[in-house]
Scaffold this active site. Sequence first.
Site, PDB file in Angstrom:
ATOM      1  N   CYS A 153       0.816  -1.220   0.000  1.00 48.96           N
ATOM      2  CA  CYS A 153       0.000   0.000   0.000  1.00 48.96           C
ATOM      3  C   CYS A 153       0.849   1.269   0.000  1.00 48.96           C
ATOM      4  O   CYS A 153       0.595   2.201  -0.757  1.00 48.96           O
ATOM      5  CB  CYS A 153      -0.904   0.023   1.233  1.00 48.96           C
ATOM      6  SG  CYS A 153      -2.130  -1.267   1.306  1.00 48.96           S
ATOM      7  N   VAL A 157       0.511   4.197  -2.740  1.00 49.08           N
ATOM      8  CA  VAL A 157      -0.122   5.476  -2.399  1.00 49.08           C
ATOM      9  C   VAL A 157       0.749   6.647  -2.817  1.00 49.08           C
ATOM     10  O   VAL A 157       0.259   7.669  -3.325  1.00 49.08           O
ATOM     11  CB  VAL A 157      -0.451   5.534  -0.894  1.00 49.08           C
ATOM     12  CG1 VAL A 157      -0.823   6.947  -0.468  1.00 49.08           C
ATOM     13  CG2 VAL A 157      -1.580   4.569  -0.552  1.00 49.08           C
TER      14      VAL A 157
END
Length: 523
Positions: A153, A157
């Site tokens: 993640c 991101v």
Amino acid sequence: MSQQVDDIKPGYPLFEQPEYKDMMARKRADHEEGVSDEKVKEVFEWTTTEEYKELNFSRKTLTVDPAKACQPLGSVLCALGFEKTLPYVHGSQGCVAYFRTYFNRHFKEPVACVSDSMTEDAAVFGGQKNMFDGLQNSLALYKPEVIAVSTTCMAEVIGDDLNAFINNAKAEGYIPKELPTPFAHTPSFVGSHVTGWDGMFEGFARYFTLNKMEDKTVGSNGKINFVPGFETYLGNYRVIHKMMQQMGVDYSLLSDPSEVLDTPADGEYRMYAGGTTIAELEDAPNAITTVLLQPDQLVKTKKFVEGTWKHEVPALQIPMGLDWTDEFLVKIAELTGKEIPESLALERGRLVDMMTDSHTWLHGVSFSIYGDPDYLMGLTKFLQELGCEIKHILCHNGAKRWRKKMEALCAEAPCTANAEIHVGKDLWHFRSLVFTNKPDFMIGNSYAKFIQRDTKAKGAEFEVPLIRLGFPIFDRHHLHRNTTLGYEGGMYMLTTLVNEVLAKLDEDTSEMGKTDYGFDLVR
């Protein structure tokens, strides 16, 4: 305290001792500020009602107990299936610790996977420096021949570019330019573990074949390629090998971690054991075609195989149960000109014999099931063949297209025609389903043991026993070595199902002089 050097007690007996019970009671009374037992019971009972189920299913933005894992987990499993390959995750150390322990607990094996340990500064300024050092250290310490890079993640991101980072690492001398480094972007906040496997396989295929297609000719090597998808039953890799060898088919199983995840305890540590060779993958476009063993999850793979390798991918389902294994073998025979041998015909006959033997005990038994898309398709088909009823089918990582296929499959048999199909729902939804429309059994991974405990807490007559088929299985040992594919897989699943039914019958009829009229040995 009860723990004495000459009488060491494990967790369960230890915490049953009076002093521990007293300590826990004082902790709850003095520090936890908990509600009364009566209030707990009241709320628990409410969560088992139809009213609560309606509220539960109205959830939009909250997941409770997901029935899926994240993308990088799948990418790691895919990479482990290639020879002398080290999975490398560009992200935080905690994420990779999760992937490794998840597989450790399921396979009961050490799992090689490294991280470049991104922290707060990398989250602000980007993780290129982490990747430079990480790739260099990985090569120096573990000496892989391939490093397969995926993301978590954090890296996704902030928009880290794997292709640019890897090329920069090679340009600046951190790793040799000739070191193979396939990669895949695998953001954890979309998709699931099956998506991650698909993405990483497409990354391998792209890296090793995309720019080497000039001399490739479809069918020139006479092989059939098999792509397994996210597969954690090691026996399923072996059953594909066995069936193809029995047929005399020349084939390549593209990604096979069955050796590295099942190494012997003989004093030698094998970080890289077995696996598909890179030479096999590079030769894969020359095959007759590529068979996707779990077609619903291999979306990117299919697009690449059809678009770049120019293979006509057969329209087959996962080869689970009787009918779909028949279709699988007939198609392979058609593609290769090889006959289905007597050994497989005998194995088929034995499965039919087992189905006949157990039909009395399985016909009409009701199940609620959950798991991954292709596995659920195959399990539903096999339960139909056994005459079992299905009340609920829950697939957290299923798509609308999959749902339509499942609806069509369920409509083919009266025993599944009324099955409720739920896509994008989690295990807390599944809990509501089994409370409000009770099946005889659940089929799923280890996490449903908590649902079984909850149903039992409501009362013995509400208990729904769990039959463990799927991934992960943490609280039982060695089930991952079994198989669910082919006739052999049908035999294993049938044996598991019917013996769980008979064990429940024994449990229900074991009270002496009251229920033991059915407690017999005639079965």
